[in-house]
Enzyme design. Structure first.
Site, PDB file in Angstrom:
ATOM      1  N   ARG A 111     -15.683 -64.233  16.102  1.00  0.00           N
ATOM      2  CA  ARG A 111     -15.143 -63.969  17.435  1.00  0.00           C
ATOM      3  C   ARG A 111     -16.272 -63.807  18.442  1.00  0.00           C
ATOM      4  NH1 ARG A 111     -11.220 -61.856  14.125  1.00  0.00           N
ATOM      5  NH2 ARG A 111      -9.319 -63.092  14.306  1.00  0.00           N
ATOM      6  N   ASP A 132     -13.241 -68.835  12.178  1.00  0.00           N
ATOM      7  CA  ASP A 132     -11.946 -68.418  12.710  1.00  0.00           C
ATOM      8  C   ASP A 132     -11.546 -69.404  13.793  1.00  0.00           C
ATOM      9  OD1 ASP A 132      -9.662 -66.672  13.573  1.00  0.00           O
ATOM     10  OD2 ASP A 132     -10.669 -65.242  12.265  1.00  0.00           O
ATOM     11  N   HIS A 189      -6.033 -69.367  10.960  1.00  0.00           N
ATOM     12  CA  HIS A 189      -7.280 -69.036  11.664  1.00  0.00           C
ATOM     13  C   HIS A 189      -8.265 -70.203  11.578  1.00  0.00           C
ATOM     14  CE1 HIS A 189      -6.354 -64.905  12.736  1.00  0.00           C
ATOM     15  NE2 HIS A 189      -5.915 -64.678  11.512  1.00  0.00           N
ATOM     16  N   GLU A 229      -2.361 -64.174   8.112  1.00  0.00           N
ATOM     17  CA  GLU A 229      -1.811 -64.522   9.417  1.00  0.00           C
ATOM     18  C   GLU A 229      -1.700 -66.040   9.599  1.00  0.00           C
ATOM     19  OE1 GLU A 229      -3.101 -60.611  11.999  1.00  0.00           O
ATOM     20  OE2 GLU A 229      -4.488 -62.302  11.985  1.00  0.00           O
ATOM     21  N   TYR A 279     -10.340 -49.806   9.940  1.00  0.00           N
ATOM     22  CA  TYR A 279     -10.624 -50.855  10.918  1.00  0.00           C
ATOM     23  C   TYR A 279     -11.400 -50.180  12.048  1.00  0.00           C
ATOM     24  CZ  TYR A 279      -8.148 -54.939   9.143  1.00  0.00           C
ATOM     25  OH  TYR A 279      -7.786 -56.043   8.394  1.00  0.00           O
ATOM     26  N   GLU A 334     -13.405 -58.957  18.392  1.00  0.00           N
ATOM     27  CA  GLU A 334     -12.770 -59.492  19.598  1.00  0.00           C
ATOM     28  C   GLU A 334     -13.185 -58.703  20.835  1.00  0.00           C
ATOM     29  OE1 GLU A 334     -11.183 -58.783  16.782  1.00  0.00           O
ATOM     30  OE2 GLU A 334      -9.486 -60.123  16.406  1.00  0.00           O
TER      31      GLU A 334
END
Length: 539
Positions: A143, A172, A243, A310, A401, A455
């Site tokens: 990212r 990604d 991703h 995801e 996280y 991010e």
């Protein structure tokens, strides 16, 4: 003695010390050369002492005793006449050297001497060994790219905390960061994007500034070698089948070209979950086999992370090619299609002596036989995998996280997720009750990991702010033996030791979050986050 992480056992002789001076030697038997070199490069540089070896170089003696100690265990004995550091293997010896450095005080963490005399070690005995074999940190360089020098620095920071796995998130939607010689457009096209989202999407802010970068294969070989000297394994992540927009932008044939115009795609400039995923054609399988051929040559780690998280299924539902694959393989649905895709690479890696590890979504549709699971959506996936006999790394987002905010209020930079304070991270327990009551399944929890998703961190200063001091708390969770019950963890004792440890972080140049909140330059006024109110749900 304010050690972090706390050792298994510790005993000190009051008011007794071993002094270090220009005559203090450093020596050891076969297998200790790497630790000797590290001590001279770090402790020697900080103290200005030569720590010379050779005949008569008494003072600090290193030894390996694999018949007495486990590979990562060590025993450190300091008396008034000298130091004996014994490791069960090179790793144990290295972790003992980290403890020795901590005992010298914060000034031993600088790169040049502030004093050349007055160095001393307290007389004591430390016996120590880690609780978990996988003590990991994920660094997301996709990212926001971090230059090689920043990655090398983070390896030093991990080593200082006895963490031994760097999970490097290399690909990604927003960027492809590893040179693949067979497919140069992965970095030429997928290695940069024309702008980045600033903060959360609700604000609609973009910086209109190109962002990019990648590591050459020699850069990565250097990172791997540097890590190995510090007893750290680098686990690469190549994210599939979701991703993957950066790869599809570079090679449109990889996407679901029978339902979307993949040739019109560019490297993604948003954060979040992306509908553009890989197709399931033979050509895509061969493409990623060729990518992984080069990845395996660079990274000797037993595990290779293939993401698996995801992955929206809408394009597969609409794709005649994907539906034909479902019919051909007699699969029930798109979840089983993803499982089929990952099982292919599980077998491919196993044939080359490696193992697949992926996020807990790889459980959906059936888990590949040799796969291990990174359990991020709470404990449930990890518990299910462990009970089914699969190895697990616990990294639930509710606790570890580290992109999540550290305090309530508007001062936290781009506040994301739940409040996860230093104490919250310290109280994280990798083994939930369902596994503590099942020793056979618990044995499949090979470790734990804290994740730094970037991010909302666009440079290393912001990574420092989010990582520390919480990574020190996580390191103790991963290393130190558990009391009888997790609730008995000594937060007050850890908090007192952190007062000393912050001085070590200062000496290392870490721009951690201060106890009383961010400094003005650590804030990001006007940058929207995505705070989640209240305590996180049970993991």
């Amino acid at each position: 003695m304010d050690l972090i992480p706390a050792p298994v056992s510790f005993g000190a002789d009051a008011d007794q010390f071993f002094p270090l001076d220009a005559g203090t030697g450093l020596d050891g038997g076969p297998g200790t050369e790497g630790v000797q070199r590290w001590l001279r490069d770090t402790v020697g540089a900080a103290t200005g002492l030569p720590l010379s070896s050779g005949p008569g170089a008494a003072g600090i003696a290193l030894a390996l005793a694999p018949e007495e100690l486990e590979p990562e265990a060590y025993r450190l004995r300091v008396s008034a006449t000298g130091v004996v550091l014994t490791g069960g293997g090179p790793a144990g010896l290295f972790w003992g050297a980290q403890t020795l450095r901590q005992l010298l005080g914060a000034e031993a963490f600088r790169r040049a001497p502030l004093k050349r005399e007055g160095w001393r070690l307290p007389c004591l005995t430390v016996e120590d060994a880690p609780r978990f074999g996988w003590r990991g940190v994920l660094l997301d360089v996709s990212r926001h790219f971090l230059p090689k020098a920043d990655v090398l620095r983070y390896l030093d920071l991990l080593a200082a905390h006895k963490l031994n796995v760097l999970h490097l998130h290399l690909t990604d939607d927003q960027g492809w960061r590893v040179e693949i010689k067979r497919y140069p457009k992965l970095t030429e096209v997928g290695g940069w994007r024309d702008r980045s989202m600033v903060g959360y999407r609700s604000a609609g802010n973009r910086d209109n500034r190109p962002h990019g970068g990648f590591y050459t294969q020699d850069d990565l070989r250097e990172i791997v070698a540097y890590a190995a000297e510090r007893q750290i394994t680098v686990v690469p992540e190549i994210d599939i089948p979701g991703h993957a927009q950066a790869a599809i932008a570079a090679y449109p044939e990889l996407g679901n070209h029978d339902v979307v115009d993949t040739a019109a795609l560019s490297t993604w400039t948003d954060w979040g979950v992306n509908a553009n995923v890989l197709n399931v054609e033979d050509g895509t399988l061969r493409f990623y086999e060729n990518v992984l051929d080069e990845v395996l040559e660079i990274f000797p780690s037993r595990f290779v992370h293939l993401g698996g998280d995801e992955c929206p299924k809408e394009q597969w539902k609409a794709s005649p090619s994907a539906q034909a694959r479902i019919k051909e393989q007699e699969l029930a649905d798109e979840d089983e299609l993803q499982s089929w895709f990952l099982r292919h690479f599980d077998s491919w890696l196993a044939a080359r002596g490696r193992r697949l590890i992926g996020w807990d979504e790889i459980l959906e549709g059936g888990l590949a036989p040799g796969a291990a699971v990174s359990s991020w959506r709470g404990y449930a996936g990890g518990v299910a995998a462990a009970k089914a006999g699969h190895d697990v790394v616990m990294c639930p987002e509710q606790y570890v996280y580290l992109d999540h905010r550290q305090a309530p209020g508007d001062d936290e930079p781009a506040p994301v997720g739940w409040v996860r304070t230093l104490e919250d991270v310290y109280r994280f327990e990798p083994l939930p009750p369902a596994l503590r009551q099942d020793p056979e399944a618990a044995a499949h929890v090979i470790g734990t990991q804290a994740n730094l998703w970037t991010e909302f961190m666009d440079d290393v200063r912001e990574v420092d702010y989010h990582a520390f001091p919480r990574l020190a708390a996580f390191a103790e969770v991963a290393w130190s033996r558990l009391p009888q019950e997790p609730a008995e963890r000594d937060w007050a004792g850890f908090d007192a030791r952190m007062a000393v440890h912050r001085a070590r972080l200062d000496a290392l140049g870490v721009e951690y979050r201060p106890e009383d909140g961010p400094r003005p330059w650590q804030r990001r006024p006007g940058v929207a986050g995505r705070p989640i109110e209240g305590a996180p749900p049970e993991a």
